[in-house]
Design a protein around this motif. Structure first.
Motif, PDB file in Angstrom:
ATOM      1  N   ALA A   1      -1.750 -17.020  98.266  1.00 51.15           N
ATOM      2  CA  ALA A   1      -1.688 -16.164  99.461  1.00 51.15           C
ATOM      3  C   ALA A   1      -1.102 -14.787  99.147  1.00 51.15           C
ATOM      4  CB  ALA A   1      -0.885 -16.862 100.564  1.00 51.15           C
ATOM      5  N   PRO A   2       0.032 -14.674  98.447  1.00 46.33           N
ATOM      6  CA  PRO A   2       0.530 -13.337  98.087  1.00 46.33           C
ATOM      7  C   PRO A   2      -0.457 -12.543  97.234  1.00 46.33           C
ATOM      8  CG  PRO A   2       2.269 -14.957  97.812  1.00 46.33           C
ATOM      9  CD  PRO A   2       1.008 -15.720  98.069  1.00 46.33           C
ATOM     10  N   ALA A   3      -1.171 -13.221  96.325  1.00 45.01           N
ATOM     11  CA  ALA A   3      -2.156 -12.523  95.498  1.00 45.01           C
ATOM     12  C   ALA A   3      -3.306 -11.986  96.350  1.00 45.01           C
ATOM     13  CB  ALA A   3      -2.694 -13.462  94.423  1.00 45.01           C
ATOM     14  N   MET A   4      -3.728 -12.749  97.357  1.00 46.69           N
ATOM     15  CA  MET A   4      -4.782 -12.292  98.266  1.00 46.69           C
ATOM     16  C   MET A   4      -4.318 -11.071  99.061  1.00 46.69           C
ATOM     17  SD  MET A   4      -6.053 -16.072  99.536  1.00 46.69           S
ATOM     18  CE  MET A   4      -7.201 -15.478 100.763  1.00 46.69           C
ATOM     19  N   ILE A   5      -3.076 -11.112  99.514  1.00 47.33           N
ATOM     20  CA  ILE A   5      -2.513  -9.975 100.256  1.00 47.33           C
ATOM     21  C   ILE A   5      -2.413  -8.747  99.353  1.00 47.33           C
ATOM     22  CG2 ILE A   5      -0.459  -9.124 101.458  1.00 47.33           C
ATOM     23  CD1 ILE A   5       0.048 -12.009 102.365  1.00 47.33           C
ATOM     24  N   ALA A   6      -1.966  -8.961  98.112  1.00 43.12           N
ATOM     25  CA  ALA A   6      -1.823  -7.851  97.168  1.00 43.12           C
ATOM     26  C   ALA A   6      -3.176  -7.210  96.860  1.00 43.12           C
ATOM     27  CB  ALA A   6      -1.166  -8.343  95.881  1.00 43.12           C
ATOM     28  N   SER A   7      -4.215  -8.031  96.682  1.00 44.63           N
ATOM     29  CA  SER A   7      -5.537  -7.486  96.376  1.00 44.63           C
ATOM     30  C   SER A   7      -6.106  -6.706  97.558  1.00 44.63           C
ATOM     31  CB  SER A   7      -6.490  -8.616  95.973  1.00 44.63           C
ATOM     32  OG  SER A   7      -6.597  -9.580  97.011  1.00 44.63           O
ATOM     33  N   ILE A   8      -5.887  -7.202  98.776  1.00 50.05           N
ATOM     34  CA  ILE A   8      -6.344  -6.463  99.968  1.00 50.05           C
ATOM     35  C   ILE A   8      -5.612  -5.120 100.059  1.00 50.05           C
ATOM     36  CG2 ILE A   8      -6.326  -6.443 102.492  1.00 50.05           C
ATOM     37  CD1 ILE A   8      -6.769  -9.456 102.427  1.00 50.05           C
ATOM     38  N   ALA A   9      -4.295  -5.151  99.827  1.00 50.70           N
ATOM     39  CA  ALA A   9      -3.508  -3.914  99.885  1.00 50.70           C
ATOM     40  C   ALA A   9      -3.959  -2.920  98.812  1.00 50.70           C
ATOM     41  CB  ALA A   9      -2.018  -4.236  99.726  1.00 50.70           C
ATOM     42  N   MET A  10      -4.286  -3.428  97.629  1.00 52.14           N
ATOM     43  CA  MET A  10      -4.741  -2.556  96.554  1.00 52.14           C
ATOM     44  C   MET A  10      -6.088  -1.918  96.881  1.00 52.14           C
ATOM     45  SD  MET A  10      -2.598  -2.241  94.040  1.00 52.14           S
ATOM     46  CE  MET A  10      -3.672  -1.677  92.733  1.00 52.14           C
ATOM     47  N   LEU A  11      -6.992  -2.682  97.463  1.00 51.77           N
ATOM     48  CA  LEU A  11      -8.290  -2.128  97.855  1.00 51.77           C
ATOM     49  C   LEU A  11      -8.135  -1.097  98.965  1.00 51.77           C
ATOM     50  CD1 LEU A  11     -10.503  -5.359  97.761  1.00 51.77           C
ATOM     51  CD2 LEU A  11     -10.516  -3.459  96.137  1.00 51.77           C
ATOM     52  N   CYS A  12      -7.223  -1.359  99.911  1.00 46.84           N
ATOM     53  CA  CYS A  12      -6.945  -0.381 100.967  1.00 46.84           C
ATOM     54  C   CYS A  12      -6.337   0.888 100.386  1.00 46.84           C
ATOM     55  CB  CYS A  12      -6.011  -0.981 102.013  1.00 46.84           C
ATOM     56  SG  CYS A  12      -6.733  -2.318 102.987  1.00 46.84           S
ATOM     57  N   LEU A  13      -5.427   0.708  99.426  1.00 51.74           N
ATOM     58  CA  LEU A  13      -4.824   1.872  98.773  1.00 51.74           C
ATOM     59  C   LEU A  13      -5.864   2.690  98.037  1.00 51.74           C
ATOM     60  CD1 LEU A  13      -2.293   3.460  97.842  1.00 51.74           C
ATOM     61  CD2 LEU A  13      -2.148   1.872  95.907  1.00 51.74           C
ATOM     62  N   GLN A  14      -6.782   1.999  97.364  1.00 52.37           N
ATOM     63  CA  GLN A  14      -7.844   2.701  96.654  1.00 52.37           C
ATOM     64  C   GLN A  14      -8.741   3.466  97.628  1.00 52.37           C
ATOM     65  OE1 GLN A  14     -10.097   0.222  94.019  1.00 52.37           O
ATOM     66  NE2 GLN A  14     -11.644   1.774  93.598  1.00 52.37           N
ATOM     67  N   ALA A  15      -9.031   2.849  98.789  1.00 54.56           N
ATOM     68  CA  ALA A  15      -9.853   3.533  99.789  1.00 54.56           C
ATOM     69  C   ALA A  15      -9.143   4.776 100.325  1.00 54.56           C
ATOM     70  CB  ALA A  15     -10.168   2.560 100.930  1.00 54.56           C
ATOM     71  N   VAL A  16      -7.852   4.654 100.566  1.00 53.01           N
ATOM     72  CA  VAL A  16      -7.072   5.811 101.029  1.00 53.01           C
ATOM     73  C   VAL A  16      -7.033   6.884  99.957  1.00 53.01           C
ATOM     74  CG1 VAL A  16      -4.759   6.587 101.688  1.00 53.01           C
ATOM     75  CG2 VAL A  16      -5.679   4.468 102.637  1.00 53.01           C
ATOM     76  N   TYR A  17      -6.868   6.461  98.707  1.00 52.59           N
ATOM     77  CA  TYR A  17      -6.807   7.407  97.593  1.00 52.59           C
ATOM     78  C   TYR A  17      -8.127   8.159  97.423  1.00 52.59           C
ATOM     79  CZ  TYR A  17      -6.107   9.053  92.788  1.00 52.59           C
ATOM     80  OH  TYR A  17      -5.998   9.837  91.666  1.00 52.59           O
ATOM     81  N   ILE A  18      -9.229   7.432  97.644  1.00 51.13           N
ATOM     82  CA  ILE A  18     -10.548   8.053  97.465  1.00 51.13           C
ATOM     83  C   ILE A  18     -10.932   8.913  98.655  1.00 51.13           C
ATOM     84  CG2 ILE A  18     -13.021   7.571  97.261  1.00 51.13           C
ATOM     85  CD1 ILE A  18     -12.276   5.107  95.608  1.00 51.13           C
ATOM     86  N   HIS A  19     -10.812   8.351  99.869  1.00 48.08           N
ATOM     87  CA  HIS A  19     -11.311   9.042 101.068  1.00 48.08           C
ATOM     88  C   HIS A  19     -10.258   9.931 101.719  1.00 48.08           C
ATOM     89  CE1 HIS A  19     -14.901   6.605 100.796  1.00 48.08           C
ATOM     90  NE2 HIS A  19     -14.165   5.498 100.784  1.00 48.08           N
ATOM     91  N   GLY A  20      -9.017   9.820 101.313  1.00 44.90           N
ATOM     92  CA  GLY A  20      -7.971  10.633 101.928  1.00 44.90           C
ATOM     93  C   GLY A  20      -7.825  12.008 101.321  1.00 44.90           C
ATOM     94  N   GLN A  21      -8.694  12.329 100.342  1.00 45.50           N
ATOM     95  CA  GLN A  21      -8.575  13.635  99.689  1.00 45.50           C
ATOM     96  C   GLN A  21      -8.924  14.789 100.616  1.00 45.50           C
ATOM     97  OE1 GLN A  21      -7.362  13.973  96.519  1.00 45.50           O
ATOM     98  NE2 GLN A  21      -6.955  11.799  96.842  1.00 45.50           N
ATOM     99  N   ILE A  22      -9.654  14.501 101.694  1.00 49.46           N
ATOM    100  CA  ILE A  22     -10.036  15.569 102.622  1.00 49.46           C
ATOM    101  C   ILE A  22      -8.816  16.175 103.312  1.00 49.46           C
ATOM    102  CG2 ILE A  22     -10.365  14.000 104.592  1.00 49.46           C
ATOM    103  CD1 ILE A  22     -12.752  15.739 105.404  1.00 49.46           C
ATOM    104  N   PHE A  23      -7.733  15.371 103.401  1.00 47.35           N
ATOM    105  CA  PHE A  23      -6.511  15.855 104.041  1.00 47.35           C
ATOM    106  C   PHE A  23      -5.600  16.604 103.065  1.00 47.35           C
ATOM    107  CE2 PHE A  23      -7.773  11.907 106.232  1.00 47.35           C
ATOM    108  CZ  PHE A  23      -8.001  12.427 107.493  1.00 47.35           C
ATOM    109  N   LEU A  24      -6.017  16.664 101.797  1.00 46.83           N
ATOM    110  CA  LEU A  24      -5.184  17.307 100.782  1.00 46.83           C
ATOM    111  C   LEU A  24      -5.861  18.542 100.194  1.00 46.83           C
ATOM    112  CD1 LEU A  24      -4.027  14.078  98.902  1.00 46.83           C
ATOM    113  CD2 LEU A  24      -2.732  15.385 100.587  1.00 46.83           C
ATOM    114  N   THR A  25      -6.726  19.159 100.973  1.00 44.12           N
ATOM    115  CA  THR A  25      -7.445  20.327 100.466  1.00 44.12           C
ATOM    116  C   THR A  25      -6.497  21.475 100.156  1.00 44.12           C
ATOM    117  OG1 THR A  25      -7.837  20.945 102.784  1.00 44.12           O
ATOM    118  CG2 THR A  25      -9.594  19.745 101.648  1.00 44.12           C
ATOM    119  N   SER A  26      -5.491  21.675 101.017  1.00 39.10           N
ATOM    120  CA  SER A  26      -4.532  22.753 100.771  1.00 39.10           C
ATOM    121  C   SER A  26      -3.702  22.462  99.526  1.00 39.10           C
ATOM    122  CB  SER A  26      -3.610  22.927 101.982  1.00 39.10           C
ATOM    123  OG  SER A  26      -2.906  21.718 102.257  1.00 39.10           O
TER     124      SER A  26
END
Length: 448
Positions: free
Chosen positions: A234-259
């Protein structure tokens, strides 16, 4: 509405861990999950994982090029080099500069690996970087699992070397499976329903499953402790979901860091990449804490230490535990572990372990280590007919032994002589009366 801080504190430290009668299974399960989450958050900060994550991030930066070079070298040998590079660029699609920078360093590392200089200094730097990262990870995990004994030098060399080669090979195998899945999905694109399911699985379920498996392996084998696989799923499943969410934020959140990118230019890739690594280690260590409490929740049944118990109650608890141990020994019953004694005396395990330690320190009980398992049982040190309540109290109250003369203080000289003698006489009478009570006669339990 006024918030009662004391009631909240009591619920989190005591009330949440108290067993209530006639509770439903659903409520008990919910309370247990709340206990695990609360303890994980609490000890995540108590154990100062912020320092570990910073150290792990630095070690990761130092080791990422040698590790990536080894992975790409093996991948090129199996013909997966281009596919692996494509996957790597997709993972860092938000920071193409960082991906290009790391790939150039990796290629440069592989080029120099063909020269004679690499055989000496280069090889030593690579081994030190990788071993240092693994050692830092193990230290962080051992801190979580309260491990005091580190691996022997022979085990460090064997385990770390095996891990250094198994990780790249595992990544190559997973890359081969990914290629197979990609080709399989392409064949199903013509089918509307199956094609959609296969595409969804390849995009989300497969990466999540692979990450979950990697976290399970990490949580089971990295600590120098016996970790149950079922407690890490269960902790490993939670960690993998969190990592995928972090990767999505890292990839798609660049629009907020243009400045931010406009100010620092291509240099912005490095701090953002380091921030991503730092956040990844936070997720990893948080879920490692969750694994620990998933397996050892009973040890934190009540967040009360023996220092918070009054002296009189502590003596009563010590007498209860010692009487239980002596009674079983006198009846030729099998000695019990701390958890087994806790289940019969209903004393919280954290208090129980401290009581057992105190009784062992004053030589009233001894530890027995099983050659076939990690269990530790407890038995009295001498004839139970000679162990009395008075002897137990006398030993406990005289430890730790300290000579007042070292402080230049003598109660006999400082006190009124008559009063000193009177107090001493009353105490001797008090202990003499208690020494007439055999400890094993206090309580009696039938064999389970």
């Amino acid at each position: 509405m006024k918030i009662d801080i004391e009631r909240i504190k009591y619920f989190l430290t005591v009330g949440m861990f108290m067993k209530t009668e006639h509770s439903s299974k659903r409520r008990n399960m919910l309370i247990k999950q709340l206990q695990k989450f609360y303890l994980t958050v609490k000890f995540f900060f108590v154990r100062d994982h912020a320092a570990f994550t910073a150290q792990l991030s630095f070690s990761m930066i130092m080791a990422i090029v040698p590790i990536a070079s080894m992975i790409f070298a093996i991948a090129n040998g199996f013909g997966f080099g281009q596919f692996l590079e494509k996957q790597f660029r997709e993972m860092l699609s938000a920071q193409p500069e960082a991906a290009t920078w790391l790939l150039k360093l990796t290629q440069s590392y592989l080029v120099h690996a063909k020269t004679g200089l690499f055989i000496g200094i280069g090889l030593m730097i690579m081994l030190y970087s990788v071993f240092s990262l693994i050692r830092t990870v193990e230290t962080a995990f051992d801190n979580i699992w309260q491990v005091k004994d580190s691996r022997s030098l022979s085990r460090i060399v064997i385990d770390y070397t095996a891990l250094m080669f198994l990780v790249p090979i595992s990544i190559i195998i997973l890359s081969g499976l990914s290629i197979y899945f990609y080709s399989f999905v392409e064949n199903l694109n013509g089918l509307r329903f199956l094609g959609t399911i296969a595409s969804f699985s390849l995009r989300y379920l497969v990466p999540w499953s692979i990450l979950t498996l990697m976290f399970i392996v990490l949580y089971v084998f990295m600590p120098n402790a016996k970790v149950k696989i079922t407690k890490t799923v269960a902790p490993a499943m939670i960690a993998s979901i969190a990592m995928l969410c972090l990767q999505a934020v890292y990839i798609h959140g660049q629009i907020f860091l243009t400045s931010y990118n406009a100010i620092y230019g291509s240099f912005a890739a490095l701090p953002l990449f380091m921030l991503w690594i730092l956040a990844s280690w936070y997720i990893c260590l948080f879920c490692a804490e969750l694994c620990y409490f998933n397996q050892n929740l009973e040890y934190y049944e009540c967040l009360i230490d023996t220092e918070e118990i009054c002296h009189n109650d502590l003596l009563i608890l010590c007498a209860t535990v010692l009487s239980h141990i002596c009674q079983r020994f006198a009846n030729d019953q099998k000695p019990q572990t701390a958890l087994q004694i806790k289940s019969e005396t209903h004393i919280p395990i954290r208090v129980m372990t401290d009581i057992l330690y105190r009784l062992k320190e004053v030589n009233l009980i001894s530890e027995n280590f099983s050659p076939t398992s990690d269990e530790v049982t407890y038995t009295p040190t001498h004839d139970t007919n000679n162990i009395t309540v008075g002897e137990m109290i006398a030993r406990l109250e005289s430890t730790p032994a300290f000579d007042f003369a070292l402080l230049g203080f003598s109660p006999k000289k400082a006190w009124n002589n008559d009063i000193y003698n009177r107090v001493r006489s009353i105490r001797e009478i008090y202990l003499k009366e208690l020494k007439s009570i055999n400890i094993k006669e206090l309580i009696s339990y039938s064999e389970n």
